[in-house]
Design an enzyme around this catalytic site. Sequence first.
Site, short mmCIF file in Angstrom:
data_model
loop_
_atom_site.label_atom_id
_atom_site.label_comp_id
_atom_site.label_asym_id
_atom_site.label_seq_id
_atom_site.Cartn_x
_atom_site.Cartn_y
_atom_site.Cartn_z
N HIS A 83 0.85 -1.19 0.00
CA HIS A 83 0.00 0.00 0.00
C HIS A 83 0.88 1.24 0.00
O HIS A 83 2.02 1.19 0.46
CB HIS A 83 -0.90 0.01 1.25
N LYS B 290 -11.90 4.57 9.69
CA LYS B 290 -12.30 5.75 8.92
C LYS B 290 -13.80 5.98 9.04
O LYS B 290 -14.27 7.12 9.14
CB LYS B 290 -11.90 5.55 7.46
#
Length: 935
Positions: free
Chosen positions: A149, A592
Amino acid sequence: MPAILTSRLSDAAALPKVDQDLRSLMDAFAEVLGDIGEHGVATRLPWPREGDTLVTVDVERVNEWPEDPADPLAERCVEARSIAFQLLHQAEENALAQSRRRVESEGSLEADSGSWEYVLSRLARDGWTPAEIADALGTVRVEPVLTAHPTEAKRSSVLHHHRAIYRLLVDNENTMWTPGERAALRDETKAGLERLWRTGEILLEKPTVQGELGIVLYFLGEMFPQTLPWLDRRLETAWRRVGFDPALLRDPTHRPRVTFGNWVGGDRDGHPLVTPEITAWTLEQLATTALDNLRDRLGKLAAGLSLTTSRQAVPPALTTRLTRMAQALGDDAQAALERNRGEPWRQMVNLMIAALPTPSGPVAPGRYRRPRELLADLELLGDTLSAIGARRLADRDVGAVHAMVRTFGFHLASLDIRQNSAFHDRAVAQLLVAGGLDGAGFADWDEDRRLALLETELRSPRPFMHDGTRAGPEAASVLGCLRVVARRIQERGPDGLGALIVSMTRGLSDLLAVYLLGREAGLLTYPDGVACCPLPVVPLFETIEDLQHSAGILDAFLSHPVTRASLEQQRRDAGGSAPRQQVMIGYSDSGKDGGLVASQWGLYRAQADMIAVAERHGVRLRFFHGRGGTISRGSGPTHRFVRAQPPGAIDGEFRLTEQGETISQKYANVVTAAYNLELLTAGALNATLRGRRAGRNGHALAPVMERLAADSRARYRSLLEAEGFMDFYAQATPIDVIESSRIGSRPARRTGQRTLQDLRAIPWVFAWSQSRFLVSAWFGVGSALIGLRDDDPDAFERLAACKRATEWPPLHYLISNAATAWATADPRIMRRYAGLVEDEALRDRLMDLILDEYERTRVALEAIYEGPLSETRPRVHRVLSLRAPALAPIHARQVQILDRWRRLRADGKEYEADRWLPSLLQTVNAIAAGLGATG
């Protein structure tokens, strides 16, 4: 998170050593800069001396940078600080390693929470016998899964230079060096620092998947093979030190198994560059590295097994196997047999080398198709050595190769294939249309209608279309990848292939759709008239809502006949005693989506609920933890993370992602890598045994946690859903710079839409970290705790007392992480970035909301810790205060250039704006290095 925060040894033993090593490295760096004419930079390095003490306060002379942002000196100062932060990390890493070694030499590592000695001694104290512990060890399988990532902000060449400098730092620990030898080491360190300085950290081009795989292959192919023998020795040493019989560990089935996974080249979620061709190439590269390593290791084994027939009788089993292997290999066997006449054990290893397969394509006759075939020959080799009394050679020489094959096989690491459920929906719709069915709106059908179609289609092996027909881009992409997988299984079995992971699993149909796509690609078989998949289909539950529904979805999935048939086939292939279903849980998107408390409690509760479902079905669960490198994305001290899982969640097997910069932080050096793997394996053993005895009734504070999760999520969502929030976020953080960076091959957004939902959790967290808000790691915690204190003081005190006594690991882990994240946030720096928000009313309204919550969180945490966090958590305060003054001018420069860059872009002066982008990226790198994390 800096490593110094994760060890209980660091307070008294390691911190003085950090100062010593940091002084040495910074002095060498300053000399290098002076020698090459960078006197202005050298005098502005952080942590100057006053006598023999490092100065940790803001010193004007080192933070007096040119006011003009275009002055080259300011940019070079940023780069020097980025290097300095890396040197600080290396000093901390070495101090911890040397501290642990010193403590172990002087007495016991029992005080090092999470170590083998700590875990084994406490298990023995709590009533487990050595035999029970040894049996449980054999069930432990830990699998770190490496990902790429966009969280690693450093170039691969820069990582190489840092590793070289760290090795020199470790070499300097040898007390036997002469003064001349020590001076040579220092000169080599200075040369490494000069290489680092002259290389530069900015990525000139966006990384490719091939480049990212190259970094992963370094760790898988070089670092981990060196590390695993260290891990074995640490277990053996701890086993003896706690008084257990070493004979119990001689049986390979009494050893924990460490394997590795990989997502680079297989993770397709929002990544258009991961094509079927890239996936096939990745599998070949992994196999090539594994087989090259194995060929080299077997060659060394053959050289050592020069036992002759003149000195010992040859067991008949060895002679028989030599004959059969020679017959199977044909002409390929002749050179192996003729090279070492009269040395049958050596000949046997030579034949093993000849029988290794090629990295790709069909396996030739006489060659090994599966690693377990080579393992059987190694076991025969060891048994025949033991039969002639050479047990030491069997254990040490053959045993080491056996362990290597168990870990790496012919594939090095298992490649997972991940794709988003929405992408699968489009692929299925395209297939339905191509097959002449009314399925263009499949993605929008309700669950019942979707399931009805999937159930009907899965009963038949008939595909929708013949090979070569192109139904659409999504269908071509998915089927192309699955055909690569199917071909690989047909040629050499499922070894090296992990799972088919479905991101954003929302219902049973998302999982059955993978079976349907697998049927189309030739992956499914119908041995008894029921569809059967050779690879596990794995749900990934990411949002808070999906976690709440996870148990019901898993129940329906495990009840489905295709799943039951597939699990049984996978069990037989693996030789297991019970079917095992893997489930992936996501920390990033849940954090999130709902903030820290809702995420961590939602993950805990979902696991507990799914364990109960699996037990009803007679299936063992293997949870796969999708953690990132920051607290917002599940990071935290490894041993505490393992303990914080619910009872039964780690039943022998434990899988987790290692992402971006955490890979180099944890595994770039053998001693550190062995320690981090020890925390995982020892923690998995502890959780496995204790989980089997623990009840499933839940903790008395569970209702309190439910309330905190709901209240904190409501507060957190009030920020995200506030009017103008996305405008505030876009301007008060450098998210636009991060999206323009070249630190990962994957786009920052899944589909390119500029919405909060489309933005990946990694850049979301990265931007908040850069601007020192870190809201997703603490926002909402304070309001939830203060609301509990005001409404139910008794419940609040019970919770606080439980945290202080560290009685309940999930609570301890949650509150500790929130406190660390809150301490890392900085209101002064927040205000600097908020000054970039053009709408003054919006800026003031949201900053008031954020700062109010920041104060509430301080009050709540200090009530739990019974004092200011700077005093009750001195280690965290010391680590952060060492970095804070060195970071301050970098934040100021980032804000200054960010304002100019945005104004130029707004005026349409893109060419002039682009000239500032490298300077901005340099500040991003430096801040990430200072904080020890990005996204």
